[in-house]
Design a protein around this motif. Structure first.
Motif, PDB file in Angstrom:
ATOM      1  N   LEU A 237      -8.704 -13.207  12.557  1.00  0.00           N
ATOM      2  CA  LEU A 237      -8.571 -13.990  13.789  1.00  0.00           C
ATOM      3  C   LEU A 237      -7.560 -15.128  13.665  1.00  0.00           C
ATOM      4  N   TRP A 238      -7.399 -15.687  12.452  1.00  0.00           N
ATOM      5  CA  TRP A 238      -6.497 -16.832  12.299  1.00  0.00           C
ATOM      6  C   TRP A 238      -5.397 -16.629  11.260  1.00  0.00           C
ATOM      7  N   HIS A 239      -5.407 -15.513  10.590  1.00  0.00           N
ATOM      8  CA  HIS A 239      -4.387 -15.261   9.568  1.00  0.00           C
ATOM      9  C   HIS A 239      -3.380 -14.241  10.090  1.00  0.00           C
ATOM     10  N   ASN A 240      -2.114 -14.399   9.714  1.00  0.00           N
ATOM     11  CA  ASN A 240      -1.075 -13.456  10.128  1.00  0.00           C
ATOM     12  C   ASN A 240      -1.348 -12.066   9.576  1.00  0.00           C
ATOM     13  N   GLY A 241      -1.132 -11.057  10.390  1.00  0.00           N
ATOM     14  CA  GLY A 241      -1.326  -9.686   9.947  1.00  0.00           C
ATOM     15  C   GLY A 241      -1.107  -8.707  11.084  1.00  0.00           C
ATOM     16  N   ARG A 242      -1.261  -7.426  10.770  1.00  0.00           N
ATOM     17  CA  ARG A 242      -1.074  -6.360  11.757  1.00  0.00           C
ATOM     18  C   ARG A 242      -2.283  -5.438  11.740  1.00  0.00           C
ATOM     19  N   PHE A 243      -2.614  -4.924  12.900  1.00  0.00           N
ATOM     20  CA  PHE A 243      -3.638  -3.892  12.996  1.00  0.00           C
ATOM     21  C   PHE A 243      -2.943  -2.554  12.860  1.00  0.00           C
ATOM     22  N   VAL A 244      -3.481  -1.682  12.006  1.00  0.00           N
ATOM     23  CA  VAL A 244      -2.842  -0.391  11.756  1.00  0.00           C
ATOM     24  C   VAL A 244      -3.882   0.728  11.750  1.00  0.00           C
ATOM     25  N   VAL A 245      -3.377   1.928  11.933  1.00  0.00           N
ATOM     26  CA  VAL A 245      -4.180   3.139  11.785  1.00  0.00           C
ATOM     27  C   VAL A 245      -3.614   3.869  10.575  1.00  0.00           C
TER      28      VAL A 245
ATOM     29  N   PRO B 174      -1.948 -10.527   0.541  1.00  0.00           N
ATOM     30  CA  PRO B 174      -0.978 -10.026   1.521  1.00  0.00           C
ATOM     31  C   PRO B 174      -0.545  -8.593   1.208  1.00  0.00           C
ATOM     32  N   TYR B 175      -0.346  -7.818   2.266  1.00  0.00           N
ATOM     33  CA  TYR B 175       0.096  -6.425   2.186  1.00  0.00           C
ATOM     34  C   TYR B 175      -0.881  -5.514   1.454  1.00  0.00           C
ATOM     35  N   GLN B 176      -2.140  -5.913   1.448  1.00  0.00           N
ATOM     36  CA  GLN B 176      -3.224  -5.072   0.936  1.00  0.00           C
ATOM     37  C   GLN B 176      -4.018  -4.619   2.154  1.00  0.00           C
ATOM     38  N   LEU B 177      -4.313  -3.347   2.260  1.00  0.00           N
ATOM     39  CA  LEU B 177      -5.061  -2.853   3.423  1.00  0.00           C
ATOM     40  C   LEU B 177      -6.535  -3.219   3.329  1.00  0.00           C
ATOM     41  N   TYR B 178      -7.096  -3.643   4.464  1.00  0.00           N
ATOM     42  CA  TYR B 178      -8.529  -3.962   4.552  1.00  0.00           C
ATOM     43  C   TYR B 178      -9.131  -3.124   5.675  1.00  0.00           C
ATOM     44  N   ARG B 179     -10.154  -2.368   5.332  1.00  0.00           N
ATOM     45  CA  ARG B 179     -10.809  -1.528   6.321  1.00  0.00           C
ATOM     46  C   ARG B 179     -11.535  -2.393   7.342  1.00  0.00           C
ATOM     47  N   ILE B 180     -11.494  -1.959   8.577  1.00  0.00           N
ATOM     48  CA  ILE B 180     -12.158  -2.693   9.658  1.00  0.00           C
ATOM     49  C   ILE B 180     -13.524  -2.055   9.919  1.00  0.00           C
TER      50      ILE B 180
ATOM     51  N   PRO C 222       0.828  -1.206   0.000  1.00  0.00           N
ATOM     52  CA  PRO C 222       0.000   0.000   0.000  1.00  0.00           C
ATOM     53  C   PRO C 222       0.865   1.261   0.000  1.00  0.00           C
ATOM     54  N   LYS C 223       0.360   2.306  -0.598  1.00  0.00           N
ATOM     55  CA  LYS C 223       1.128   3.551  -0.720  1.00  0.00           C
ATOM     56  C   LYS C 223       1.369   4.232   0.620  1.00  0.00           C
ATOM     57  N   CYS C 224       0.658   3.840   1.659  1.00  0.00           N
ATOM     58  CA  CYS C 224       0.846   4.480   2.958  1.00  0.00           C
ATOM     59  C   CYS C 224       1.983   3.857   3.759  1.00  0.00           C
ATOM     60  N   LEU C 225       2.584   2.781   3.255  1.00  0.00           N
ATOM     61  CA  LEU C 225       3.706   2.156   3.951  1.00  0.00           C
ATOM     62  C   LEU C 225       5.021   2.676   3.396  1.00  0.00           C
TER      63      LEU C 225
ATOM     64  N   VAL D  87      -0.747  -0.626  15.607  1.00  0.00           N
ATOM     65  CA  VAL D  87      -1.345  -0.534  16.941  1.00  0.00           C
ATOM     66  C   VAL D  87      -1.492  -1.954  17.492  1.00  0.00           C
ATOM     67  N   GLN D  88      -1.763  -2.050  18.778  1.00  0.00           N
ATOM     68  CA  GLN D  88      -1.798  -3.355  19.440  1.00  0.00           C
ATOM     69  C   GLN D  88      -3.118  -4.107  19.296  1.00  0.00           C
ATOM     70  N   SER D  89      -4.230  -3.378  19.225  1.00  0.00           N
ATOM     71  CA  SER D  89      -5.525  -4.064  19.240  1.00  0.00           C
ATOM     72  C   SER D  89      -6.408  -3.614  18.081  1.00  0.00           C
ATOM     73  N   ILE D  90      -7.363  -4.449  17.764  1.00  0.00           N
ATOM     74  CA  ILE D  90      -8.295  -4.138  16.679  1.00  0.00           C
ATOM     75  C   ILE D  90      -9.195  -2.958  17.048  1.00  0.00           C
ATOM     76  N   GLU D  91      -9.449  -2.755  18.341  1.00  0.00           N
ATOM     77  CA  GLU D  91     -10.280  -1.640  18.778  1.00  0.00           C
ATOM     78  C   GLU D  91      -9.653  -0.288  18.423  1.00  0.00           C
ATOM     79  N   GLU D  92      -8.329  -0.224  18.383  1.00  0.00           N
ATOM     80  CA  GLU D  92      -7.625   1.013  18.045  1.00  0.00           C
ATOM     81  C   GLU D  92      -7.473   1.200  16.538  1.00  0.00           C
ATOM     82  N   ALA D  93      -7.545   0.111  15.772  1.00  0.00           N
ATOM     83  CA  ALA D  93      -7.174   0.108  14.358  1.00  0.00           C
ATOM     84  C   ALA D  93      -8.280   0.632  13.448  1.00  0.00           C
ATOM     85  N   THR D  94      -7.843   1.154  12.292  1.00  0.00           N
ATOM     86  CA  THR D  94      -8.776   1.513  11.225  1.00  0.00           C
ATOM     87  C   THR D  94      -8.717   0.481  10.104  1.00  0.00           C
ATOM     88  N   HIS D  95      -7.573  -0.218   9.991  1.00  0.00           N
ATOM     89  CA  HIS D  95      -7.360  -1.189   8.920  1.00  0.00           C
ATOM     90  C   HIS D  95      -6.579  -2.400   9.440  1.00  0.00           C
TER      91      HIS D  95
END
Length: 141
Positions: free
Chosen positions: A128-136, A99-105, A31-34, A75-83
């Motif tokens: 819940l079961w796939h590797n990834g990161r929560f981000v803002v 992979p490495y495509q942003l998905y809105r939460i 994504p262009k934001c990384l 960010v650490q938790s999904i509650e804080e994340a936007t994507h």
């Protein structure tokens, strides 16, 4: 239309696609934001310094290209994340995400759960079961 053009336009199945990459390597743009890295400059630096193996985080900083317009902050938790930003794992074929495509939460307030919309435009709990990161995703100045 020439025969070569028709050949290029024909749809290929999964086996043909896999056969086109005999070493199993193909690139997926991030994504262009990384942040990105100047790979040519890294290769030149490693050659000049005769470095084999990985560079340290401090060495990599000089080759980092910061994104313009938006950035992703982990960010650490999904509650804080936007994507959600999925990374690679062993079961990529059947998961419906890239992979490495942003998905809105999205938050389902009635069920009190968080969902993403996958590549098939279906709501999913795959994070819940796939590797990834929560981000803002934030706008930069």
């Amino acid at each position: 239309m020439e025969k070569d053009d028709e050949k290029l336009l024909k749809e290929i199945d999964d086996d043909e696609f896999d056969d086109a990459f005999p070493k199993g390597i193909f690139a997926i743009p991030s994504p262009k934001c990384l942040p990105r890295y100047n790979v040519r400059a890294i290769a030149k630096y490693m050659k000049e310094k005769r470095i084999r193996g990985s560079l340290s985080d401090n060495e990599l900083k000089q080759f980092r290209i910061e994104p313009k317009g938006y950035i992703c902050r982990a960010v650490q938790s999904i509650e804080e994340a936007t994507h959600w930003l999925p990374t690679f794992d062993d079961e990529m074929e059947e998961c419906g995400i890239t992979p490495y495509q942003l998905y809105r939460i999205f938050q389902d307030r009635y069920e009190n759960e968080f969902l993403i919309m996958d590549d098939s435009n279906e709501f999913s709990l795959i994070y819940l079961w796939h590797n990834g990161r929560f981000v803002v995703v934030e706008k930069t100045t």
